[in-house]
Design a protein around this motif. Structure first.
Motif, PDB file in Angstrom:
ATOM      1  N   HIS A  33     -26.772 -78.922  20.183  1.00 53.41           N
ATOM      2  CA  HIS A  33     -26.431 -79.478  18.782  1.00 53.41           C
ATOM      3  C   HIS A  33     -27.728 -78.875  17.797  1.00 53.41           C
ATOM      4  N   THR A  34     -28.603 -78.033  18.625  1.00 53.17           N
ATOM      5  CA  THR A  34     -30.042 -77.899  17.905  1.00 53.17           C
ATOM      6  C   THR A  34     -29.911 -76.837  16.955  1.00 53.17           C
ATOM      7  N   PRO A  35     -28.909 -75.851  16.925  1.00 51.92           N
ATOM      8  CA  PRO A  35     -28.721 -74.807  15.839  1.00 51.92           C
ATOM      9  C   PRO A  35     -28.660 -75.576  14.530  1.00 51.92           C
ATOM     10  N   GLN A  36     -27.908 -76.711  14.280  1.00 49.54           N
ATOM     11  CA  GLN A  36     -27.701 -77.604  13.075  1.00 49.54           C
ATOM     12  C   GLN A  36     -29.056 -77.931  12.546  1.00 49.54           C
ATOM     13  N   PRO A  37     -29.740 -78.650  12.921  1.00 50.68           N
ATOM     14  CA  PRO A  37     -31.192 -78.776  12.497  1.00 50.68           C
ATOM     15  C   PRO A  37     -31.985 -77.596  12.269  1.00 50.68           C
ATOM     16  N   TYR A  38     -31.829 -76.733  12.949  1.00 48.02           N
ATOM     17  CA  TYR A  38     -32.715 -75.400  12.543  1.00 48.02           C
ATOM     18  C   TYR A  38     -32.006 -74.738  11.611  1.00 48.02           C
ATOM     19  N   ALA A  39     -30.825 -74.811  11.283  1.00 49.28           N
ATOM     20  CA  ALA A  39     -30.178 -74.155  10.004  1.00 49.28           C
ATOM     21  C   ALA A  39     -30.791 -75.127   8.802  1.00 49.28           C
ATOM     22  N   LYS A  45     -28.630 -73.324   2.062  1.00 51.41           N
ATOM     23  CA  LYS A  45     -28.904 -73.356   0.757  1.00 51.41           C
ATOM     24  C   LYS A  45     -27.575 -73.847  -0.135  1.00 51.41           C
ATOM     25  N   GLY A  46     -27.342 -74.968   0.351  1.00 46.72           N
ATOM     26  CA  GLY A  46     -26.124 -75.321  -0.418  1.00 46.72           C
ATOM     27  C   GLY A  46     -26.587 -76.368  -1.941  1.00 46.72           C
ATOM     28  N   SER A  47     -25.507 -76.932  -2.507  1.00 45.68           N
ATOM     29  CA  SER A  47     -25.814 -77.429  -3.680  1.00 45.68           C
ATOM     30  C   SER A  47     -26.894 -78.602  -3.664  1.00 45.68           C
ATOM     31  N   SER A  48     -26.980 -79.146  -2.468  1.00 44.84           N
ATOM     32  CA  SER A  48     -27.908 -80.258  -2.227  1.00 44.84           C
ATOM     33  C   SER A  48     -28.333 -80.170  -0.779  1.00 44.84           C
ATOM     34  N   THR A  49     -28.998 -81.423  -0.237  1.00 44.42           N
ATOM     35  CA  THR A  49     -29.553 -81.607   0.944  1.00 44.42           C
ATOM     36  C   THR A  49     -28.245 -81.425   1.910  1.00 44.42           C
ATOM     37  N   ALA A  50     -28.418 -81.220   3.390  1.00 48.61           N
ATOM     38  CA  ALA A  50     -27.469 -81.341   4.349  1.00 48.61           C
ATOM     39  C   ALA A  50     -28.172 -82.480   5.564  1.00 48.61           C
ATOM     40  N   THR A  51     -27.445 -83.367   5.745  1.00 46.83           N
ATOM     41  CA  THR A  51     -28.173 -84.515   6.606  1.00 46.83           C
ATOM     42  C   THR A  51     -27.202 -84.822   8.109  1.00 46.83           C
ATOM     43  N   LEU A  52     -28.010 -84.663   9.143  1.00 46.37           N
ATOM     44  CA  LEU A  52     -27.415 -84.762  10.366  1.00 46.37           C
ATOM     45  C   LEU A  52     -27.294 -86.523  10.737  1.00 46.37           C
ATOM     46  N   VAL A  53     -26.471 -87.039  10.994  1.00 49.68           N
ATOM     47  CA  VAL A  53     -26.313 -88.373  11.362  1.00 49.68           C
ATOM     48  C   VAL A  53     -25.620 -88.369  12.551  1.00 49.68           C
ATOM     49  N   SER A  54     -26.122 -89.535  13.573  1.00 50.69           N
ATOM     50  CA  SER A  54     -25.628 -89.579  14.938  1.00 50.69           C
ATOM     51  C   SER A  54     -24.018 -89.831  14.829  1.00 50.69           C
ATOM     52  N   ILE A  91     -17.926 -72.010  16.228  1.00 47.32           N
ATOM     53  CA  ILE A  91     -18.477 -72.443  17.531  1.00 47.32           C
ATOM     54  C   ILE A  91     -19.697 -72.148  17.518  1.00 47.32           C
ATOM     55  N   ILE A  92     -20.648 -73.155  17.682  1.00 48.08           N
ATOM     56  CA  ILE A  92     -21.937 -73.457  17.616  1.00 48.08           C
ATOM     57  C   ILE A  92     -22.574 -72.841  18.915  1.00 48.08           C
ATOM     58  N   ALA A 226     -21.669 -72.522   2.917  1.00 44.78           N
ATOM     59  CA  ALA A 226     -23.322 -72.241   2.901  1.00 44.78           C
ATOM     60  C   ALA A 226     -23.934 -73.115   4.346  1.00 44.78           C
ATOM     61  N   PHE A 227     -23.337 -73.841   4.800  1.00 44.71           N
ATOM     62  CA  PHE A 227     -23.871 -74.393   6.052  1.00 44.71           C
ATOM     63  C   PHE A 227     -23.603 -73.510   7.164  1.00 44.71           C
ATOM     64  N   VAL A 228     -22.138 -72.997   7.363  1.00 45.43           N
ATOM     65  CA  VAL A 228     -21.838 -72.106   8.271  1.00 45.43           C
ATOM     66  C   VAL A 228     -22.515 -70.682   8.120  1.00 45.43           C
ATOM     67  N   LYS A 229     -23.018 -70.348   6.996  1.00 46.71           N
ATOM     68  CA  LYS A 229     -23.818 -69.177   6.903  1.00 46.71           C
ATOM     69  C   LYS A 229     -25.164 -69.459   7.359  1.00 46.71           C
ATOM     70  N   ALA A 230     -25.754 -70.386   6.950  1.00 53.83           N
ATOM     71  CA  ALA A 230     -27.236 -70.939   7.562  1.00 53.83           C
ATOM     72  C   ALA A 230     -26.795 -71.050   9.176  1.00 53.83           C
ATOM     73  N   LEU A 231     -25.855 -71.578   9.564  1.00 54.77           N
ATOM     74  CA  LEU A 231     -25.624 -71.503  11.170  1.00 54.77           C
ATOM     75  C   LEU A 231     -25.787 -70.205  11.696  1.00 54.77           C
ATOM     76  N   ASN A 232     -24.962 -69.261  11.067  1.00 55.77           N
ATOM     77  CA  ASN A 232     -24.720 -67.943  11.393  1.00 55.77           C
ATOM     78  C   ASN A 232     -26.203 -67.157  11.468  1.00 55.77           C
ATOM     79  N   GLN A 233     -27.058 -67.411  10.631  1.00 52.91           N
ATOM     80  CA  GLN A 233     -28.285 -66.875  10.633  1.00 52.91           C
ATOM     81  C   GLN A 233     -29.075 -67.327  11.653  1.00 52.91           C
ATOM     82  N   THR A 234     -28.791 -68.685  12.053  1.00 54.85           N
ATOM     83  CA  THR A 234     -29.447 -69.498  13.171  1.00 54.85           C
ATOM     84  C   THR A 234     -29.117 -68.965  14.550  1.00 54.85           C
TER      85      THR A 234
END
Ligand SMILES: *[C@@H]1O[C@H](CO)[C@@H](O)[C@H](O)[C@H]1NC(C)=O
Ligand SMILES: *[C@@H]1O[C@H](CO)[C@@H](O)[C@H](O)[C@H]1NC(C)=O
Length: 315
Positions: A33-39, A45-54, A91-92, A226-234
């Motif tokens: 799961h860790t690419p998500q918090p890293y991204a 760079k979305g319109s607002s924040t992104a938050t991970l929840v369990s 695919i993460i 935007a989130f998938v783009k950030a994951l791709n960079q990660t």
């Protein structure tokens, strides 16, 4: 907002301003799961924040406040069977699970696992992995005994964790996601341990999911892209430049030692896009899940709709 020539245009621009945060349901315990918090920390760079929840992909069906979810393909398929609006969009991580066994129990080939006690978690990707891997040696479920237990992320591994159960000879081997197999091998001594894995036969396809409804909402879709783009960079960093700071980041997120993260890194492929082999792979897995979940297996045509490359194509 720069060019509001028409009132309607201005209103819709204003209406889309107070963007709500992207909410992503994910198990927060595993390396995958860790690419998500890293991204989120480094690239999003979305319109607002992104938050991970369990949580996980099951939340997409029951909770409208969840926009994205991450889980193994196993849980994705279980949910898609009754929620056909779920889409796998990225695919993460592809994790090649390992079965670690004790040579002292007379195990040097997969076939030697006949009659043995094998630790795994039924109803998860790990249970399917054991079934598939031992199947390559001609072993059926009834040819061995599966034993349940817990994973361990960091030594010392407590009672009822697979590494500890292997060391105390309660089981002869076990197969599950990392780092438990690595810690199991260390617990009995590398010289006594034998690993089995087969990437083609089974790897966990840890994926990102959303729903058709979320993708149909233009503002939401922008943030998802935007989130998938950030994951791709990660994934680029995780694949091509996993330096000490990356191992430390991952270790801190899941409570591991950075040295163990580094040791199991090669078992993880940070994939992103998938190839034509994914559809037959999940079609085969769904036949097994249909049996264990007592439902009809899904057709290849149905499963083709589950795999959605639209977001990837939009990057
Ligand atoms: C993986 O399993 C396939 C099918 O049984 C087999 O052909 C292949 O040799 C196996 N690969 C390894 C590395 O054992
Ligand atoms: C994704 O990342 C790779 C580098 O790993 C890069 O070559 C590619 O252009 C990126 N794709 C998009 C669509 O941003």
């Amino acid at each position: 907002m720069k060019h509001c020539f028409f009132v309607v245009g201005c209103l819709s621009a204003i209406a889309s301003l107070p963007a709500t945060a992207l909410r992503i349901a994910s198990s927060l315990q595993w390396i995958e799961h860790t690419p998500q918090p890293y991204a989120i920390k480094n690239f999003y760079k979305g319109s607002s924040t992104a938050t991970l929840v369990s949580g996980g992909v099951a939340n997409l069906g029951s909770d409208r406040s969840i926009d994205l979810a991450a889980n193994a393909e196993t849980q994705g398929l279980k949910q898609y069977a009754s929620h056909k609006n779920i889409r796998l969009i990225y695919i993460i991580c592809e994790a090649s699970y390992r079965l670690v066994a004790n040579k002292a129990a007379g195990i040097s080939t997969l076939a030697d696992l006949k009659g043995k006690r094998i630790g795994t978690m039924q109803g998860t990707s790990a249970g399917y992995f054991i079934n598939k891997l031992l199947g390559t040696a001609g072993l059926q479920d009834s040819d061995y005994r599966t034993v349940s237990g817990n994973v361990c992320m960091k030594t010392p591994c407590g009672a009822n964790t697979f590494p500890q159960m292997l060391a105390s000879k309660q089981i002869d081997g076990f197969g599950i996601w990392e780092p438990a197999p690595e810690l199991g091998a260390r617990a009995i001594g590398a010289d006594n341990a034998i690993f089995f894995q087969n990437y083609t036969i089974y790897r966990e396809v840890y994926s990102l999911y959303t729903t058709q409804e979320k993708l149909a909402d233009p503002a939401m879709r922008k943030d998802i892209v935007a989130f998938v783009k950030a994951l791709n960079q990660t994934l680029d960093v995780f694949t091509n430049n996993p330096d000490a700071s990356v191992y430390e980041f991952v270790a801190s997120k899941v409570g591991m030692d950075p040295e163990v993260v580094k040791a199991v890194w090669p078992e993880h492929k940070w994939s992103g896009r998938w190839g034509p082999d994914l559809l037959p792979f999940i079609t085969e897995e769904d036949k097994y899940l249909a049996k264990t979940d007592r439902r009809q297996a899904m057709s290849s045509a149905d499963l083709e709709k589950f795999l959605d490359t639209e977001v990837l194509d939009e990057l």
